[in-house]
Write an enzyme that holds these catalytic residues in place. Structure first.
Site, PDB file in Angstrom:
ATOM      1  N   ASP A   1      -1.349  12.714  22.214  1.00 51.06           N
ATOM      2  CA  ASP A   1      -0.118  12.435  21.468  1.00 51.06           C
ATOM      3  C   ASP A   1      -0.185  12.990  20.053  1.00 51.06           C
ATOM      4  O   ASP A   1       0.846  13.141  19.391  1.00 51.06           O
ATOM      5  CB  ASP A   1       0.124  10.922  21.392  1.00 51.06           C
ATOM      6  CG  ASP A   1       0.679  10.353  22.688  1.00 51.06           C
ATOM      7  OD1 ASP A   1       0.955  11.137  23.613  1.00 51.06           O
ATOM      8  OD2 ASP A   1       0.829   9.116  22.782  1.00 51.06           O
TER       9      ASP A   1
ATOM     10  N   THR B   1      -8.844   2.525   7.352  1.00 56.54           N
ATOM     11  CA  THR B   1      -8.349   1.195   7.737  1.00 56.54           C
ATOM     12  C   THR B   1      -6.859   1.213   8.063  1.00 56.54           C
ATOM     13  O   THR B   1      -6.251   0.154   8.230  1.00 56.54           O
ATOM     14  CB  THR B   1      -8.609   0.173   6.610  1.00 56.54           C
ATOM     15  OG1 THR B   1      -8.056   0.679   5.384  1.00 56.54           O
ATOM     16  CG2 THR B   1     -10.087  -0.076   6.431  1.00 56.54           C
ATOM     17  N   ALA B   2      -6.270   2.407   8.170  1.00 54.58           N
ATOM     18  CA  ALA B   2      -4.837   2.519   8.436  1.00 54.58           C
ATOM     19  C   ALA B   2      -4.615   3.012   9.877  1.00 54.58           C
ATOM     20  O   ALA B   2      -5.165   2.459  10.817  1.00 54.58           O
ATOM     21  CB  ALA B   2      -4.197   3.436   7.398  1.00 54.58           C
ATOM     22  N   TYR B   3      -3.830   4.068  10.042  1.00 64.13           N
ATOM     23  CA  TYR B   3      -3.464   4.564  11.369  1.00 64.13           C
ATOM     24  C   TYR B   3      -4.698   4.932  12.195  1.00 64.13           C
ATOM     25  O   TYR B   3      -4.773   4.670  13.397  1.00 64.13           O
ATOM     26  CB  TYR B   3      -2.538   5.768  11.198  1.00 64.13           C
ATOM     27  CG  TYR B   3      -1.886   6.303  12.455  1.00 64.13           C
ATOM     28  CD1 TYR B   3      -1.922   5.605  13.657  1.00 64.13           C
ATOM     29  CD2 TYR B   3      -1.210   7.528  12.433  1.00 64.13           C
ATOM     30  CE1 TYR B   3      -1.310   6.102  14.792  1.00 64.13           C
ATOM     31  CE2 TYR B   3      -0.597   8.033  13.564  1.00 64.13           C
ATOM     32  CZ  TYR B   3      -0.650   7.319  14.742  1.00 64.13           C
ATOM     33  OH  TYR B   3      -0.050   7.815  15.864  1.00 64.13           O
TER      34      TYR B   3
ATOM     35  N   ASN C   1      -4.356   8.703   2.227  1.00 64.01           N
ATOM     36  CA  ASN C   1      -4.762   8.055   3.472  1.00 64.01           C
ATOM     37  C   ASN C   1      -5.085   9.055   4.576  1.00 64.01           C
ATOM     38  O   ASN C   1      -6.204   9.107   5.069  1.00 64.01           O
ATOM     39  CB  ASN C   1      -3.660   7.121   3.967  1.00 64.01           C
ATOM     40  CG  ASN C   1      -3.942   5.668   3.665  1.00 64.01           C
ATOM     41  OD1 ASN C   1      -4.909   5.340   2.972  1.00 64.01           O
ATOM     42  ND2 ASN C   1      -3.109   4.782   4.172  1.00 64.01           N
ATOM     43  N   ASP C   2      -4.065   9.808   5.005  1.00 62.25           N
ATOM     44  CA  ASP C   2      -4.275  10.631   6.195  1.00 62.25           C
ATOM     45  C   ASP C   2      -3.263  11.758   6.323  1.00 62.25           C
ATOM     46  O   ASP C   2      -2.183  11.737   5.738  1.00 62.25           O
ATOM     47  CB  ASP C   2      -4.249   9.771   7.469  1.00 62.25           C
ATOM     48  CG  ASP C   2      -3.073   8.813   7.535  1.00 62.25           C
ATOM     49  OD1 ASP C   2      -1.966   9.210   7.134  1.00 62.25           O
ATOM     50  OD2 ASP C   2      -3.254   7.669   7.983  1.00 62.25           O
TER      51      ASP C   2
ATOM     52  N   GLN D   1       4.498   9.156   5.036  1.00 62.88           N
ATOM     53  CA  GLN D   1       5.670   9.123   4.158  1.00 62.88           C
ATOM     54  C   GLN D   1       6.386  10.452   4.036  1.00 62.88           C
ATOM     55  O   GLN D   1       7.585  10.488   3.790  1.00 62.88           O
ATOM     56  CB  GLN D   1       5.247   8.651   2.758  1.00 62.88           C
ATOM     57  CG  GLN D   1       4.708   7.229   2.727  1.00 62.88           C
ATOM     58  CD  GLN D   1       4.298   6.794   1.338  1.00 62.88           C
ATOM     59  OE1 GLN D   1       3.985   7.626   0.481  1.00 62.88           O
ATOM     60  NE2 GLN D   1       4.274   5.502   1.104  1.00 62.88           N
TER      61      GLN D   1
ATOM     62  N   ASP E   1       0.818  -1.211   0.000  1.00 59.13           N
ATOM     63  CA  ASP E   1       0.000   0.000   0.000  1.00 59.13           C
ATOM     64  C   ASP E   1       0.856   1.267   0.000  1.00 59.13           C
ATOM     65  O   ASP E   1       0.475   2.281  -0.586  1.00 59.13           O
ATOM     66  CB  ASP E   1      -0.916   0.003   1.231  1.00 59.13           C
ATOM     67  CG  ASP E   1      -2.084  -0.952   1.070  1.00 59.13           C
ATOM     68  OD1 ASP E   1      -2.292  -1.459  -0.044  1.00 59.13           O
ATOM     69  OD2 ASP E   1      -2.785  -1.197   2.072  1.00 59.13           O
TER      70      ASP E   1
ATOM     71  N   SER F   1      -6.097   2.000  13.980  1.00 59.64           N
ATOM     72  CA  SER F   1      -5.260   1.611  15.124  1.00 59.64           C
ATOM     73  C   SER F   1      -5.493   2.517  16.325  1.00 59.64           C
ATOM     74  O   SER F   1      -5.317   2.096  17.472  1.00 59.64           O
ATOM     75  CB  SER F   1      -3.784   1.653  14.729  1.00 59.64           C
ATOM     76  OG  SER F   1      -3.512   0.767  13.670  1.00 59.64           O
TER      77      SER F   1
END
Length: 264
Positions: A152, A163-165, A122-123, A222, A48, A168
Site C-alpha cells: 500500500d 512513534t507516529a505512522y 516525522n516522516d 500534512q 503534535d 502503526s
C-alpha cells in the site's frame, strides 16, 4: 492574566505570525511577524500536528519550539495546560533544556531532473489512493538495489516519527537521540518484507513503478504531492534540525510510558 500579559510584565516581547492572526485568533495587541524577523522562541498551542507544521517553517532559522498540548497524545509537546503558567517562570529563568531532533530531506525527481524538495520532522510517506490496489515501489540504498515492494506504500521515518505512522505500520520505536532513518513498508504483499533501519549517512531512493494518478507523497501527513510512474523519491538526513524546548525534562522512556497508557 493571559500568556501575553505574563510575558509583557517581564519585558518579554510577544509576536504572532501573520497567517495565525488572520485565520485563527485576534492579535491581542501583539505585533505580527513572518518569521523573517529575529525570534528567540516559538510557543505553539495545539497538538503534535501544530509543532510539525511550525518545525518545517522555522528549522532553517534554528528557532526553538515549546509545545503546549491541546490535543490527544502529544509526543512532541512538552507541557499540558495545567503546567503552562508554572512553567513560564522556569522558561524565563532559563531553567530548561533544548533537544535537537533530526529531520529528513526528500527530493522528487521526474525524468531524472529535480522537481520538488521537502523537509520533514516525522516522516516521508508514499501511499496509494482510495482505490483498493497495491502499488509497486523499487527501492535502492544509494546506487545499490534493495528490493521491489508490492504494498500500500512505504514510510521513511525519523526517530521522532517512529512513534507516529511508522509505529502503526509495525515499525520500531527509536529513541530520538539517535540519528537514523526507519523504513517501514505499509501492508506489503510479502511474507518477508520487514521494517529496517538506515544510518544517518545513507540515503534511500524509491522509484514509483505503478502507472496510476492516485499515488501521493506526503510530508508529515500534512503536505501532499502527486507522483507519476517512474518518479524517484530520494530521502536522506536533512542538514537542519528541529529544536524542542523541554521545561519538564522528562526522559523519552517516561514520555512513551505516559502517552501509551493514555496519561499526561
Amino acid at each position: 492574566m493571559c500568556i501575553r500579559d505574563r510575558f509583557k510584565a517581564r519585558d518579554v516581547k510577544v509576536v504572532i505570525p501573520q497567517s495565525t492572526e488572520s485565520m485563527y485568533m485576534s492579535s491581542y495587541d501583539c505585533p505580527e511577524i513572518d518569521f523573517q524577523e529575529d525570534v528567540d522562541l516559538v510557543m505553539t498551542l495545539g497538538g503534535d500536528g501544530t509543532i510539525l507544521g511550525v518545525a518545517r517553517q522555522v528549522a532553517e532559522k534554528g528557532i526553538p519550539i515549546l509545545g503546549v498540548n491541546l490535543g490527544h497524545l502529544g509526543f512532541l509537546t512538552d507541557l499540558e495546560i495545567p503546567d503552562l503558567f508554572p512553567a513560564l517562570g522556569k522558561l524565563l529563568k532559563g531553567d530548561y533544556e533544548i533537544e535537537s531532533r533530526m529531520m529528513l530531506a526528500a527530493r522528487v525527481l521526474r525524468e531524472g531532473l529535480p522537481l520538488k524538495d521537502f523537509i520533514a520532522l516525522n516522516d516521508v510517506v508514499i501511499n496509494k489512493g482510495p482505490i483498493s490496489r497495491i502499488i509497486k515501489l523499487e527501492t535502492y540504498l544509494g546506487s545499490e538495489y534493495l528490493a521491489t515492494y508490492r504494498a500500500d506504500g512505504i514510510i521513511v521515518a525519523s526517530p521522532t516519527g517512529s512513534t507516529a505512522y511508522s509505529l502503526s505500520a509495525g515499525g520500531p520505536i527509536v529513541n530520538p537521540q539517535l540519528e537514523v532513518m526507519i523504513v517501514t513498508p505499509v501492508c506489503p504483499h510479502s511474507l518477508n518484507a520487514r521494517p529496517f533501519v538506515l544510518s544517518d549517512n545513507q540515503e534511500i531512493r524509491i522509484i514509483m513503478k505503478t502507472d496510476t494518478s492516485d499515488v501521493m507523497l506526503t510530508i508529515d501527513g500534512q503536505v501532499g504531492f502527486p507522483l507519476k510512474k517512474n518518479d524517484s523519491i530520494v530521502v536522506r538526513k536533512a542538514d537542519v534540525y528541529t529544536k524542542l524546548v523541554k521545561v519538564k525534562k522528562r526522559s523519552f522512556s517516561e514520555v512513551v510510558r505516559l502517552k501509551f497508557r493514555g496519561g499526561n
